[in-house]
Design a protein around this motif. Structure first.
Motif, PDB file in Angstrom:
ATOM      1  N   THR A 198       0.845  -1.204   0.000  1.00 20.15           N
ATOM      2  CA  THR A 198       0.000   0.000   0.000  1.00 20.15           C
ATOM      3  C   THR A 198       0.872   1.242   0.000  1.00 20.15           C
ATOM      4  N   PRO A 199       0.634   2.187  -0.914  1.00 18.71           N
ATOM      5  CA  PRO A 199       1.458   3.401  -0.948  1.00 18.71           C
ATOM      6  C   PRO A 199       1.221   4.247   0.296  1.00 18.71           C
ATOM      7  N   PRO A 200       2.232   5.001   0.728  1.00 19.97           N
ATOM      8  CA  PRO A 200       2.074   5.821   1.948  1.00 19.97           C
ATOM      9  C   PRO A 200       0.973   6.863   1.823  1.00 19.97           C
ATOM     10  N   THR A 201       0.774   7.389   0.617  1.00 20.59           N
ATOM     11  CA  THR A 201      -0.298   8.362   0.396  1.00 20.59           C
ATOM     12  C   THR A 201      -1.184   7.842  -0.733  1.00 20.59           C
ATOM     13  N   PRO A 202      -2.216   7.085  -0.407  1.00 20.84           N
ATOM     14  CA  PRO A 202      -3.067   6.522  -1.455  1.00 20.84           C
ATOM     15  C   PRO A 202      -3.718   7.617  -2.286  1.00 20.84           C
ATOM     16  N   PRO A 203      -3.896   7.376  -3.572  1.00 21.80           N
ATOM     17  CA  PRO A 203      -4.554   8.382  -4.417  1.00 21.80           C
ATOM     18  C   PRO A 203      -6.029   8.508  -4.066  1.00 21.80           C
ATOM     19  N   THR A 204      -6.577   9.682  -4.357  1.00 22.35           N
ATOM     20  CA  THR A 204      -8.008   9.892  -4.165  1.00 22.35           C
ATOM     21  C   THR A 204      -8.760   9.552  -5.453  1.00 22.35           C
ATOM     22  N   ARG A 205     -10.069   9.480  -5.339  1.00 22.91           N
ATOM     23  CA  ARG A 205     -10.898   9.178  -6.506  1.00 22.91           C
ATOM     24  C   ARG A 205     -10.717  10.237  -7.600  1.00 22.91           C
ATOM     25  N   ASP A 206     -10.680  11.514  -7.201  1.00 23.67           N
ATOM     26  CA  ASP A 206     -10.501  12.571  -8.192  1.00 23.67           C
ATOM     27  C   ASP A 206      -9.119  12.534  -8.825  1.00 23.67           C
ATOM     28  N   ASP A 207      -8.102  12.134  -8.067  1.00 23.67           N
ATOM     29  CA  ASP A 207      -6.758  12.025  -8.631  1.00 23.67           C
ATOM     30  C   ASP A 207      -6.740  11.069  -9.827  1.00 23.67           C
ATOM     31  N   VAL A 208      -7.560  10.040  -9.750  1.00 23.51           N
ATOM     32  CA  VAL A 208      -7.566   9.003 -10.784  1.00 23.51           C
ATOM     33  C   VAL A 208      -8.559   9.319 -11.897  1.00 23.51           C
ATOM     34  N   LEU A 209      -9.774   9.713 -11.504  1.00 17.54           N
ATOM     35  CA  LEU A 209     -10.842   9.870 -12.497  1.00 17.54           C
ATOM     36  C   LEU A 209     -10.859  11.235 -13.171  1.00 17.54           C
ATOM     37  N   ARG A 210     -10.056  12.179 -12.674  1.00 18.74           N
ATOM     38  CA  ARG A 210     -10.044  13.524 -13.264  1.00 18.74           C
ATOM     39  C   ARG A 210      -8.608  13.935 -13.562  1.00 18.74           C
ATOM     40  N   PRO A 211      -7.951  13.218 -14.462  1.00 22.40           N
ATOM     41  CA  PRO A 211      -6.537  13.461 -14.742  1.00 22.40           C
ATOM     42  C   PRO A 211      -6.339  14.599 -15.740  1.00 22.40           C
ATOM     43  N   VAL A 212      -5.082  14.798 -16.108  1.00 26.23           N
ATOM     44  CA  VAL A 212      -4.714  15.721 -17.185  1.00 26.23           C
ATOM     45  C   VAL A 212      -4.127  14.879 -18.321  1.00 26.23           C
ATOM     46  N   LEU A 213      -4.630  15.102 -19.530  1.00 21.99           N
ATOM     47  CA  LEU A 213      -4.206  14.335 -20.699  1.00 21.99           C
ATOM     48  C   LEU A 213      -3.643  15.271 -21.753  1.00 21.99           C
ATOM     49  N   ALA A 214      -2.610  14.822 -22.423  1.00 21.02           N
ATOM     50  CA  ALA A 214      -2.009  15.598 -23.505  1.00 21.02           C
ATOM     51  C   ALA A 214      -1.928  14.718 -24.747  1.00 21.02           C
ATOM     52  N   GLY A 215      -2.226  15.306 -25.886  1.00 23.45           N
ATOM     53  CA  GLY A 215      -2.162  14.532 -27.117  1.00 23.45           C
ATOM     54  C   GLY A 215      -2.207  15.410 -28.345  1.00 23.45           C
ATOM     55  N   LEU A 216      -1.698  14.883 -29.450  1.00 22.26           N
ATOM     56  CA  LEU A 216      -1.712  15.570 -30.734  1.00 22.26           C
ATOM     57  C   LEU A 216      -2.976  15.200 -31.483  1.00 22.26           C
ATOM     58  N   ASP A 217      -3.693  16.179 -31.959  1.00 23.84           N
ATOM     59  CA  ASP A 217      -4.970  15.942 -32.627  1.00 23.84           C
ATOM     60  C   ASP A 217      -4.752  15.288 -33.988  1.00 23.84           C
ATOM     61  N   SER A 218      -5.530  14.227 -34.266  1.00 23.18           N
ATOM     62  CA  SER A 218      -5.660  13.632 -35.596  1.00 23.18           C
ATOM     63  C   SER A 218      -4.325  13.228 -36.210  1.00 23.18           C
ATOM     64  N   ALA A 219      -3.422  12.688 -35.440  1.00 27.11           N
ATOM     65  CA  ALA A 219      -2.159  12.180 -35.969  1.00 27.11           C
ATOM     66  C   ALA A 219      -2.002  10.737 -35.518  1.00 27.11           C
ATOM     67  N   ARG A 220      -1.781   9.832 -36.452  1.00 24.65           N
ATOM     68  CA  ARG A 220      -1.749   8.402 -36.140  1.00 24.65           C
ATOM     69  C   ARG A 220      -0.533   8.052 -35.294  1.00 24.65           C
ATOM     70  N   LEU A 221      -0.769   7.238 -34.269  1.00 23.51           N
ATOM     71  CA  LEU A 221       0.304   6.790 -33.393  1.00 23.51           C
ATOM     72  C   LEU A 221       1.040   5.617 -34.027  1.00 23.51           C
ATOM     73  N   GLN A 222       2.391   5.665 -33.967  1.00 25.93           N
ATOM     74  CA  GLN A 222       3.226   4.600 -34.515  1.00 25.93           C
ATOM     75  C   GLN A 222       4.385   4.341 -33.563  1.00 25.93           C
ATOM     76  N   ARG A 223       5.122   3.248 -33.817  1.00 27.21           N
ATOM     77  CA  ARG A 223       6.325   2.931 -33.043  1.00 27.21           C
ATOM     78  C   ARG A 223       7.533   2.925 -33.970  1.00 27.21           C
ATOM     79  N   ASP A 224       8.657   3.489 -33.492  1.00 30.96           N
ATOM     80  CA  ASP A 224       9.870   3.430 -34.306  1.00 30.96           C
ATOM     81  C   ASP A 224      10.607   2.131 -34.040  1.00 30.96           C
ATOM     82  N   ASP A 225      11.790   1.956 -34.654  1.00 32.59           N
ATOM     83  CA  ASP A 225      12.510   0.687 -34.530  1.00 32.59           C
ATOM     84  C   ASP A 225      13.059   0.463 -33.122  1.00 32.59           C
TER      85      ASP A 225
END
Length: 758
Positions: A606-633
């Motif tokens: 068990t972590p010393p400071t457990p996350p709260t419900r809002d910490d998990v369900l209300r995150p911050v997300l970053a992403g590039l619009d409409s660009a296909r995700l790929q993997r390099d070599d």
């Protein structure tokens, strides 16, 4: 040629000599119901033999592949009162708001609710609905055939063959599209308009004597019922019917040259369109309260209308599951030799003959100046326009470019083309076989050839396998429900966006739905919230590759168990062992699924400071619009961009969050340039870039909602294959914060997930 001289006869004309004396009422009733009854019975017999229904048992679905799991869950949601198939059983903890993926189909949903009065099994209800589509299509096509003057034997042929189009027996995963019985009703509307026949009664008829007034109002009721039936069916069929009515209005204008003659058709088309629009408007209202974080599903692009259009040769080739191996081989071989289409709609040999007749009618009219019969000419015009929309690079692409790309699968017009072609065959049969005995003999021969050509019992569902899989899933979910306290939300790994996203490893697109289809009502499942909304995208910020961090997050979010689908991790690290070391022995398992109890975590984990419900369900997300995700070599995630791109930071919480964004970027041309980032506080950030990866760091305080950061350079685009040009490659986008809430980028989630199945 004789085929080009087809003429229609009045609906009251029969294929044999008119009797000298009127028939008694009883005999007349039998004569009028014999044709519809025979059509319905024969179509059911075709369904029984092609689906091998004698092997089916209640509770067994007709399919569990492709879109079938989603269909089964949607049917269950409708039976339980969920509008548009919305349900709390999927997408925990917020639920599935299916209004984001609404298709209309209110008439079909109502039918499911009626069937649900007699069974609580979605598998049984959907199977009954699917099989009932056969006689419904046969009756509708028979009625249309009689309306255009086709004799009773030929009308039975048209009805039965239309109900059993090639591939119909495999359309369970497109359950609502399998209810194509509305198309004959729509074609009737179009034919009435094109030929100048009465769509609505004359105004004076509504004020006539009692008998005349009753007939007039019945006429109104019939037109309204037909228009509503079409308008409340699948949105694709609404669009197809409106196209045909539009063609009919053009034909009427060319014939009559008065606006007054167009009004009845315009009124009928408006009723169809408005009824569909009202249904979809309710969907817009139902989803208005959701928070949108990125591109939501069902937002089509122009290119999809090309990808999902058909090829003319697909209509002419035998069905890909034809019962004769040599004919099946022809289609299979061509499918390997040529670029495939998303959906192939073979016509069958009888419909191909009818389509050839319609083409010859058009050619003779153009080259010989011979004006065809009104009905035949209208059918030919409808077929020509339908083919123009159906094919790649045709009118469907024009609509996508200049009107809307939302109707993308133009290949589904193959069903309309088949109906028009069968009507041409019915008119020919009526012409060449006027005597009753000859007419029925010809009908029997055409029916036999058509049914053998269009169906294949060898392609019927494997009921033994489906039954075993269903029983295993039902036992698994029942065991899991018994081992947990109610209610229990189960988190599913790997995290898979929904809908229209491929599964991971060897998973099918909607395999995560399967455990919940027949699960007890005490269980809900994480998979199924609509991607692009906050209800689903909170999962993208979870540490899905670190079980020790994931388990506390899931507990804080309110989940009682975590499930792993082993097939999603083929070729990747399966987290089951890590979960077992944290949570102990599984609660329930099958050969591919295993579920663990989230309440049994070791105290030292068990972590010393457990996350709260809002910490998990209300995150911050970053992403590039409409660009296909790929993997390099090296396995790093990257996205190819134009000279400009938009980086969106979505804060799903109520307070600002400081976020650090890091990534590498390079020019694909190799030239030196400058990347400019605007939308940040203060002056724009300027970072030198070149043909090698250059690190970039952005600091942003993300307020609640979405923050748009515009990235721009003057780098020249280069061809990256497939006719696509890009200028930049942005690699390993990472988001972090010291605020305590979950923060991640879509590239981080992509890197931590298994490889998609396609």
């Amino acid at each position: 040629m004789a085929q080009t001289q087809l003429t229609s006869v009045e609906p009251t004309t029969t294929s044999h000599a008119t009797p000298r004396h009127p028939r008694p009422a009883g005999r007349a009733w039998v004569a009028s119901t014999a044709g519809p009854g025979l059509s319905a019975v024969l179509s059911l017999l075709v369904a029984v033999q092609s689906l091998r229904l004698w092997d089916w048992r209640p509770g067994v679905p007709l399919s569990l592949s492709g879109d079938s799991p989603q269909v089964l869950m949607q049917v269950r949601a409708i039976m339980e009162g969920g509008g548009f198939g919305s349900t709390d059983r999927m997408g925990a903890p917020f639920g599935l708001n299916a209004a984001w993926f609404a298709t209309g189909d209110q008439l079909n949903f109502a039918a499911i609710r009626v069937i649900g009065l007699f069974t609580d099994s979605p598998a049984t209800a959907s199977a009954v609905f699917f099989v009932a589509g056969y006689p419904a299509a046969a009756l509708a096509a028979y009625w249309l055939a009689r309306q255009v003057g086709i004799a009773r034997p030929a009308a039975v042929t048209v009805g039965v063959l239309f109900s059993a189009l090639p591939g119909h027996q495999r359309w369970f995963q497109h359950l609502w599209l399998s209810a194509y019985w509305v198309l004959p009703l729509g074609v009737w509307l179009a034919l009435q308009v094109a030929t100048g026949r009465s769509v609505w009664p004359a105004r004076r008829a509504l004020r006539a004597g009692t008998a005349g007034r009753r007939r007039a109002w019945l006429h109104v009721a019939r037109t309204v019922a037909i228009a509503l039936a079409v308008g409340l069916s699948d949105a694709y069929y609404v669009a197809f019917v409106l196209i045909l009515v539009g063609v009919a209005l053009v034909v009427r204008w060319a014939t009559d040259r008065t606006l007054r003659s167009l009004l009845p058709g315009v009124a009928a088309a408006a009723l169809v369109g408005v009824s569909c629009a009202v249904s979809l408007a309710f969907a817009v209202v139902a989803r208005s309260g959701d928070v949108v974080t990125s591109d939501v599903p069902a937002q089509r692009t122009i290119g999809e209308s090309e990808r999902y259009a058909g090829r003319l040769i697909d209509l002419l080739l035998p069905w890909s599951e034809h019962r004769l191996p040599p004919l099946r081989f022809i289609t299979t071989a061509y499918g390997y030799a040529a670029p495939p289409t998303a959906e192939r709609h073979a016509l069958g040999v009888v419909s191909v003959c009818g389509l050839v007749v319609l083409v010859l009618v058009l050619l003779r009219s153009v080259t010989g100046g011979r004006r065809p019969d009104q009905v035949v000419g209208a059918l030919a015009a409808f077929a020509l326009v339908s083919l123009a929309f159906y094919t790649r690079g045709g009118l469907g692409s024009v609509v996508a470019l200049f009107v809307t790309p939302q109707i993308r699968t133009w290949a589904r017009l193959g069903t309309v083309i088949a109906l028009l072609a069968l009507l041409a065959v019915g008119l020919w049969m009526t012409r060449v076989a006027r005597r009753r005995t000859a007419a029925w003999a010809l009908a029997a021969g055409v029916l036999l050839v058509g049914c053998l050509d269009q169906t294949n019992p060898g392609a019927a569902p494997d009921y033994a396998r489906l039954s075993a899989t269903s029983a295993q899933l039902k036992g698994y979910s029942a065991h899991l429900a018994a081992a947990t306290s109610a209610p229990c939300a189960v988190f599913q790994l790997p995290v898979t966006p929904y809908p229209e996203e491929p599964g991971f490893g060897q998973m099918g697109d909607y395999d995560h739905v399967l455990p919940g289809v027949a699960a007890p009502s005490t269980l809900t499942w994480s998979y199924g919230a609509i991607r692009g909304t906050a209800s689903a995208d909170w999962q993208l910020a979870l540490p899905v590759d670190r079980m020790a961090a994931l388990v506390p997050d899931l507990r804080a979010a309110g989940f009682c168990a975590v499930e792993v689908d082993h097939r999603g991790y083929v070729g990747a690290a399966d987290p089951s062992d890590g979960l077992a070391s944290l949570l102990g022995a599984p609660l329930a398992q099958t050969d591919r699924l295993v579920a663990f109890d989230l309440a049994t975590e070791r105290p030292d984990a068990t972590p010393p400071t457990p996350p709260t419900r809002d910490d998990v369900l209300r995150p911050v997300l970053a992403g590039l619009d409409s660009a296909r995700l790929q993997r390099d070599d090296r396995g790093r995630p990257f996205q190819l961009l134009g000279p400009t791109a938009t980086l969106t930071v979505s804060n799903l919480g109520d307070t600002p969050v400081p976020v650090t964004l890091t990534f590498s970027v390079r020019t694909l041309s190799g030239a030196e340039d400058v990347l400019v980032a605007t939308g940040l506080p203060g002056a724009p950030l300027r970072s030198p870039i070149s043909g090698v990866d250059q690190p970039v760091r952005l600091e942003v305080t993300a307020p609640p909602g979405s923050t748009k950061i515009e990235l721009a350079s003057t780098a020249e685009p280069v061809d990256v294959g497939g006719g696509v040009a890009s200028a930049l490659q942005l690699t390993d986008l990472r988001a972090s914060s010291t605020a305590g809430v979950n923060v991640a980028s879509t590239q981080q989630f992509f890197a931590a997930s298994p490889v998609p199945s396609r």
